[in-house]
Design a protein around this motif. Sequence first.
Motif, PDB file in Angstrom:
ATOM      1  N   GLU A 114       0.810  -1.220   0.000  1.00  0.00           N
ATOM      2  CA  GLU A 114       0.000   0.000   0.000  1.00  0.00           C
ATOM      3  C   GLU A 114       0.842   1.269   0.000  1.00  0.00           C
ATOM      4  O   GLU A 114       0.347   2.337  -0.333  1.00  0.00           O
ATOM      5  N   GLY A 115       2.077   1.180   0.416  1.00  0.00           N
ATOM      6  CA  GLY A 115       2.931   2.356   0.438  1.00  0.00           C
ATOM      7  C   GLY A 115       2.497   3.421   1.430  1.00  0.00           C
ATOM      8  O   GLY A 115       2.700   4.613   1.205  1.00  0.00           O
ATOM      9  N   VAL A 116       1.867   2.982   2.510  1.00  0.00           N
ATOM     10  CA  VAL A 116       1.416   3.912   3.548  1.00  0.00           C
ATOM     11  C   VAL A 116       1.945   3.441   4.898  1.00  0.00           C
ATOM     12  O   VAL A 116       2.208   2.253   5.082  1.00  0.00           O
ATOM     13  N   PRO A 117       2.071   4.346   5.856  1.00  0.00           N
ATOM     14  CA  PRO A 117       2.561   3.934   7.177  1.00  0.00           C
ATOM     15  C   PRO A 117       1.500   3.169   7.963  1.00  0.00           C
ATOM     16  O   PRO A 117       0.299   3.238   7.659  1.00  0.00           O
ATOM     17  N   GLN A 118       1.961   2.465   8.972  1.00  0.00           N
ATOM     18  CA  GLN A 118       1.064   1.764   9.897  1.00  0.00           C
ATOM     19  C   GLN A 118       0.087   2.779  10.496  1.00  0.00           C
ATOM     20  O   GLN A 118       0.481   3.878  10.848  1.00  0.00           O
ATOM     21  N   GLY A 119      -1.190   2.433  10.568  1.00  0.00           N
ATOM     22  CA  GLY A 119      -2.189   3.316  11.152  1.00  0.00           C
ATOM     23  C   GLY A 119      -2.813   4.300  10.174  1.00  0.00           C
ATOM     24  O   GLY A 119      -3.645   5.111  10.566  1.00  0.00           O
ATOM     25  N   TYR A 120      -2.448   4.246   8.892  1.00  0.00           N
ATOM     26  CA  TYR A 120      -2.998   5.153   7.891  1.00  0.00           C
ATOM     27  C   TYR A 120      -4.468   4.850   7.625  1.00  0.00           C
ATOM     28  O   TYR A 120      -5.230   5.737   7.289  1.00  0.00           O
ATOM     29  N   PHE A 121      -4.827   3.564   7.742  1.00  0.00           N
ATOM     30  CA  PHE A 121      -6.208   3.135   7.559  1.00  0.00           C
ATOM     31  C   PHE A 121      -6.763   2.646   8.892  1.00  0.00           C
ATOM     32  O   PHE A 121      -6.049   2.065   9.691  1.00  0.00           O
ATOM     33  N   ALA A 122      -8.051   2.890   9.105  1.00  0.00           N
ATOM     34  CA  ALA A 122      -8.756   2.345  10.265  1.00  0.00           C
ATOM     35  C   ALA A 122      -9.581   1.165   9.782  1.00  0.00           C
ATOM     36  O   ALA A 122     -10.401   1.309   8.864  1.00  0.00           O
ATOM     37  N   ARG A 123      -9.354   0.013  10.370  1.00  0.00           N
ATOM     38  CA  ARG A 123     -10.105  -1.190   9.993  1.00  0.00           C
ATOM     39  C   ARG A 123     -11.554  -1.112  10.464  1.00  0.00           C
ATOM     40  O   ARG A 123     -11.820  -0.718  11.591  1.00  0.00           O
ATOM     41  N   LEU A 124     -12.454  -1.530   9.595  1.00  0.00           N
ATOM     42  CA  LEU A 124     -13.856  -1.700   9.980  1.00  0.00           C
ATOM     43  C   LEU A 124     -14.213  -3.184   9.996  1.00  0.00           C
ATOM     44  O   LEU A 124     -14.988  -3.630  10.824  1.00  0.00           O
ATOM     45  N   VAL A 125     -13.661  -3.936   9.041  1.00  0.00           N
ATOM     46  CA  VAL A 125     -13.873  -5.378   8.959  1.00  0.00           C
ATOM     47  C   VAL A 125     -12.517  -6.016   8.685  1.00  0.00           C
ATOM     48  O   VAL A 125     -11.752  -5.523   7.856  1.00  0.00           O
ATOM     49  N   ALA A 126     -12.231  -7.105   9.385  1.00  0.00           N
ATOM     50  CA  ALA A 126     -10.992  -7.844   9.146  1.00  0.00           C
ATOM     51  C   ALA A 126     -11.260  -9.335   9.255  1.00  0.00           C
ATOM     52  O   ALA A 126     -12.020  -9.771  10.126  1.00  0.00           O
ATOM     53  N   VAL A 127     -10.661 -10.096   8.348  1.00  0.00           N
ATOM     54  CA  VAL A 127     -10.733 -11.556   8.398  1.00  0.00           C
ATOM     55  C   VAL A 127      -9.290 -12.041   8.487  1.00  0.00           C
ATOM     56  O   VAL A 127      -8.572 -12.087   7.492  1.00  0.00           O
ATOM     57  N   ALA A 128      -8.884 -12.369   9.707  1.00  0.00           N
ATOM     58  CA  ALA A 128      -7.503 -12.762   9.992  1.00  0.00           C
ATOM     59  C   ALA A 128      -7.322 -14.265   9.764  1.00  0.00           C
ATOM     60  O   ALA A 128      -8.299 -15.008   9.677  1.00  0.00           O
ATOM     61  N   PRO A 129      -6.070 -14.706   9.692  1.00  0.00           N
ATOM     62  CA  PRO A 129      -5.815 -16.143   9.592  1.00  0.00           C
ATOM     63  C   PRO A 129      -6.390 -16.873  10.810  1.00  0.00           C
ATOM     64  O   PRO A 129      -6.547 -16.269  11.875  1.00  0.00           O
ATOM     65  N   PRO A 130      -6.673 -18.156  10.664  1.00  0.00           N
ATOM     66  CA  PRO A 130      -7.182 -18.917  11.815  1.00  0.00           C
ATOM     67  C   PRO A 130      -6.188 -18.837  12.973  1.00  0.00           C
ATOM     68  O   PRO A 130      -4.983 -18.894  12.769  1.00  0.00           O
ATOM     69  N   SER A 131      -6.708 -18.707  14.185  1.00  0.00           N
ATOM     70  CA  SER A 131      -5.829 -18.527  15.334  1.00  0.00           C
ATOM     71  C   SER A 131      -5.591 -19.796  16.127  1.00  0.00           C
ATOM     72  O   SER A 131      -4.681 -19.851  16.932  1.00  0.00           O
ATOM     73  N   GLY A 132      -6.388 -20.792  15.931  1.00  0.00           N
ATOM     74  CA  GLY A 132      -6.217 -22.015  16.699  1.00  0.00           C
ATOM     75  C   GLY A 132      -7.043 -23.147  16.144  1.00  0.00           C
ATOM     76  O   GLY A 132      -7.707 -22.994  15.112  1.00  0.00           O
ATOM     77  N   PRO A 133      -7.047 -24.294  16.815  1.00  0.00           N
ATOM     78  CA  PRO A 133      -7.777 -25.461  16.326  1.00  0.00           C
ATOM     79  C   PRO A 133      -9.260 -25.213  16.139  1.00  0.00           C
ATOM     80  O   PRO A 133      -9.884 -25.783  15.252  1.00  0.00           O
ATOM     81  N   ALA A 134      -9.860 -24.356  16.952  1.00  0.00           N
ATOM     82  CA  ALA A 134     -11.294 -24.073  16.806  1.00  0.00           C
ATOM     83  C   ALA A 134     -11.603 -23.372  15.492  1.00  0.00           C
ATOM     84  O   ALA A 134     -12.672 -23.555  14.912  1.00  0.00           O
ATOM     85  N   ASP A 135     -10.652 -22.557  15.010  1.00  0.00           N
ATOM     86  CA  ASP A 135     -10.847 -21.850  13.749  1.00  0.00           C
ATOM     87  C   ASP A 135     -10.571 -22.751  12.554  1.00  0.00           C
ATOM     88  O   ASP A 135     -10.989 -22.463  11.451  1.00  0.00           O
ATOM     89  N   ARG A 136      -9.784 -23.746  12.753  1.00  0.00           N
ATOM     90  CA  ARG A 136      -9.371 -24.584  11.628  1.00  0.00           C
ATOM     91  C   ARG A 136     -10.356 -25.684  11.465  1.00  0.00           C
ATOM     92  O   ARG A 136     -10.676 -26.320  10.664  1.00  0.00           O
TER      93      ARG A 136
END
Length: 145
Positions: A123-145
Motif C-alpha cells: 500500500e505504500g502507507v505507514p502503519q495506522g494510515y487506515f482504520a479497519r472496519l472489517v478484518a478476516v484474519a488467519p485462523p488462530s487455533g484449532p477451533a478456527d481450523r
Amino acid sequence: MTTPSALERPTGVPLVRRTAARLVLLPAVVLALLPPRHIRTALGILRRGAAPASTGQAQNARDAMCAVSLLCAGPKGCLPRSLGAALLCRLGGTWPTWCTGVRVTPPFTAHAWIEAEGRPVGEGVPQGYFARLVAVAPPSGPADR
C-alpha cells in the motif's frame, strides 16, 4: 480536470502465478459484488485450515493480481485486488489478514487491503494510515481450523 496517471503493473510474475491469479479473478470480482457481511462469511469459511501468510507471500499474490488485471491494478480496484490476493494466498495454503476500512486522514475514503505480519502489504502507507472496519484474519487455533 483530471490528472493523467499511468498504472504500474508488476513485471516478472511467473506464468504459473499469473495463471493462478487469472483463476481467482472471477471469484474475487463476484465476491466484491456481495454485501460486506456475506464477504466476511465467505472469507471466514475459506480461511479455515490456512497458515498465516508472510509478507512476501502476500506481496507476491498482490503483484500477481495487479499483473493480470487492469481492474485490480487501478486506483478503484482495491476490493477485487484484496479479495483476489487473499484467494491466491489460500490456493498456496496461507491466508493474509483481509481488511476493509477507511483512511484516517481527510478526505474520507473507503479502502480494502491485505495485511501480513501486522502491516499493510503493497500500500505504500505507514502503519495506522487506515482504520479497519472489517478484518478476516488467519485462523488462530484449532477451533478456527
